[in-house]
Design an enzyme around this catalytic site. Sequence first.
Site, PDB file in Angstrom:
ATOM      1  N   CYS A  50       0.851  -1.186   0.000  1.00 11.81           N
ATOM      2  CA  CYS A  50       0.000   0.000   0.000  1.00 11.81           C
ATOM      3  C   CYS A  50       0.885   1.234   0.000  1.00 11.81           C
ATOM      4  O   CYS A  50       1.991   1.219   0.537  1.00 11.81           O
ATOM      5  CB  CYS A  50      -0.918   0.011   1.223  1.00 11.81           C
ATOM      6  SG  CYS A  50      -2.142   1.351   1.184  1.00 11.81           S
ATOM      7  N   ARG A 287     -20.404 -13.707   0.832  1.00 14.81           N
ATOM      8  CA  ARG A 287     -19.057 -13.300   0.454  1.00 14.81           C
ATOM      9  C   ARG A 287     -18.005 -14.349   0.794  1.00 14.81           C
ATOM     10  O   ARG A 287     -18.048 -14.968   1.856  1.00 14.81           O
ATOM     11  CB  ARG A 287     -18.693 -11.983   1.164  1.00 14.81           C
ATOM     12  CG  ARG A 287     -19.472 -10.803   0.641  1.00 14.81           C
ATOM     13  CD  ARG A 287     -19.552  -9.676   1.660  1.00 14.81           C
ATOM     14  NE  ARG A 287     -20.231  -8.532   1.094  1.00 14.81           N
ATOM     15  CZ  ARG A 287     -21.534  -8.450   0.917  1.00 14.81           C
ATOM     16  NH1 ARG A 287     -22.313  -9.466   1.268  1.00 14.81           N
ATOM     17  NH2 ARG A 287     -22.084  -7.372   0.390  1.00 14.81           N
ATOM     18  N   ARG A 289     -13.502 -14.742   0.300  1.00 14.58           N
ATOM     19  CA  ARG A 289     -12.309 -13.920   0.069  1.00 14.58           C
ATOM     20  C   ARG A 289     -11.128 -14.783  -0.320  1.00 14.58           C
ATOM     21  O   ARG A 289     -10.939 -15.865   0.226  1.00 14.58           O
ATOM     22  CB  ARG A 289     -11.958 -13.114   1.325  1.00 14.58           C
ATOM     23  CG  ARG A 289     -12.887 -11.964   1.590  1.00 14.58           C
ATOM     24  CD  ARG A 289     -12.613 -11.326   2.951  1.00 14.58           C
ATOM     25  NE  ARG A 289     -13.326 -10.067   3.088  1.00 14.58           N
ATOM     26  CZ  ARG A 289     -14.611  -9.976   3.380  1.00 14.58           C
ATOM     27  NH1 ARG A 289     -15.318 -11.070   3.589  1.00 14.58           N
ATOM     28  NH2 ARG A 289     -15.194  -8.794   3.468  1.00 14.58           N
ATOM     29  N   CYS A 299     -14.690 -16.391   5.907  1.00 12.35           N
ATOM     30  CA  CYS A 299     -15.225 -15.338   6.779  1.00 12.35           C
ATOM     31  C   CYS A 299     -14.130 -14.320   7.049  1.00 12.35           C
ATOM     32  O   CYS A 299     -12.989 -14.698   7.337  1.00 12.35           O
ATOM     33  CB  CYS A 299     -15.734 -15.923   8.099  1.00 12.35           C
ATOM     34  SG  CYS A 299     -16.333 -14.672   9.280  1.00 12.35           S
ATOM     35  N   ASP A 500      -3.187  32.898  46.070  1.00 12.00           N
ATOM     36  CA  ASP A 500      -2.108  33.776  46.519  1.00 12.00           C
ATOM     37  C   ASP A 500      -2.440  34.449  47.839  1.00 12.00           C
ATOM     38  O   ASP A 500      -1.587  34.552  48.736  1.00 12.00           O
ATOM     39  CB  ASP A 500      -1.825  34.823  45.441  1.00 12.00           C
ATOM     40  CG  ASP A 500      -0.768  35.815  45.864  1.00 12.00           C
ATOM     41  OD1 ASP A 500      -1.070  37.024  45.924  1.00 12.00           O
ATOM     42  OD2 ASP A 500       0.369  35.375  46.163  1.00 12.00           O
TER      43      ASP A 500
END
Length: 529
Positions: A50, A287, A289, A299, A500
């Site tokens: 990347c 899905r 991968r 998964c 003070d």
Amino acid sequence: MAVRVLRLRTRPVLLMCREASSTRLPVQEALTDKFGRSHTYLRISLTERCNLRCQYCMPEEGVELSPSSELLTASEIVRLASLFVSQGVNKIRLTGGEPLLRTDLLDIITQLSAISGLSTIGLTTNGLTLAKKVHLLKEAGLSSVNISLDTLIPQKFEFISRRRGHERVLNAIDSAIDSGINPVKVNCVVMRGVNDDELNDFVALTEEKPIDVRFIEYMPFDGNKWNTKRFLPYHEMLSSLQNYYPSLARHQDSENDTSKHYQVPGYKGRVGFITSMSEHFCGSCNRLRITADGNLKVCLFGASEVSLKNYIRSGASDEELLPVISAAVKRKHPHHAGMLTLSKRKNRPMILIGGYHTNAASLVASRLHLHKMYSTLSHIGSDGNPRMVDITGKKHTMRTATAEGTIDLSSEAMELFTSPIANPKGSVAAVARIAAIMGVKKTPEIIPLCHPVNITSVDITVDVKDLAVMIKVCVKSEGPTGVEMEALTGVSSGLLAIYDMTKSTGYKHVIRDIHLITKTGGKSTFNSQ
């Protein structure tokens, strides 16, 4: 039935092979798990590299990238894609790392677009180099693009990603729209205390741009120092947006959508929420991968992987690959384990998986407290150097700010405070009021980058409760900039004056809880009450 031994790099694997005609499973069967989910969407990571160094994707110490020889070649990618499409996949998304770093990306898309039955080719990118390539990619067959953008503030982008390029990402969004690619989606990973203050600004993008802005819940992966304090659930995001956009309306989602879609009536684009953690959508997941080094993950959050690359390079045919793929799909669980369990499990860092790509940082907790506001400080220029805010042309309005603080005194000190006779310096309360007014007037001399302002009034309130003295300062000014610092400096000066004048009784007095109560005028208002 013939038995064939494939000698892989790890160990021999026995495959029970039949004739090709009987081994090739019917369409959908190989990619249907035991819970009836048919997988028609394949994400393929093209690279682990990347050109950003985002802390969300990468652990702080970085990741060890696979040698280029271990990554799938273009021909291997196209072969696997063809095999999955033959079994029912109709959508493929190319991810990374940053997929635009693959020099053969155009050729890969061209070859994928020639696969019969593949209807959609998508790309997930950080957008840095997309603008100059998007028209060619569209011509090659690219049909959708997801562009990661987690902040609309250039300085924050640079801090998050450790690189410049915010303007290039914005240009990429416009170029993708102009190319005719549809849909164009903008992925924004939302993290509490990092970019959750920009939700409204992202929705505003959809007024004139036909884009889908997708707010993604922060997820745990190896090395991203996941922290539940950073997690912002969907319902909180939605509630915040609906306070600002009361007309924000729910839209019908498509089958297998991961995003819950909403739209402001009349706006060209939409917004959506990907609720992987708070309301998972595992029941409709379609899905699969494939990682850049050729492993099949069924998964995103599962650690289990099967190396398809090793089978291919050992000479396995498509007919021999299918049972391997099918067996992996059949082992898929009904849902992931939940965010608290996932945060403790071993999994790849996001950059090595090829899930959604993001420019957001999972900021290391210790760094977050030190640096998270650095990128949004109005007094820090893009070069990192301090500056006064340019108020040229700002509208003159009535600005008000109220602040308060407390000092805890001993009983002896309280006697000095309440009795002017006991203190040779005079009334402690009276001196504290004068000190508070002086602090307001002297703020530009004390706080280096404050503009001098025209103070129109200062109201001081001094209250006593038990052994505590509280000072409240309200400042008004008509001008181009606010008076928050004047109110806070006034409170601080008044409390220091009390310290003070009463320190002769000891030094254990505690000044505490100095804070802004209200602010009005200018672009924003604030009320802590």
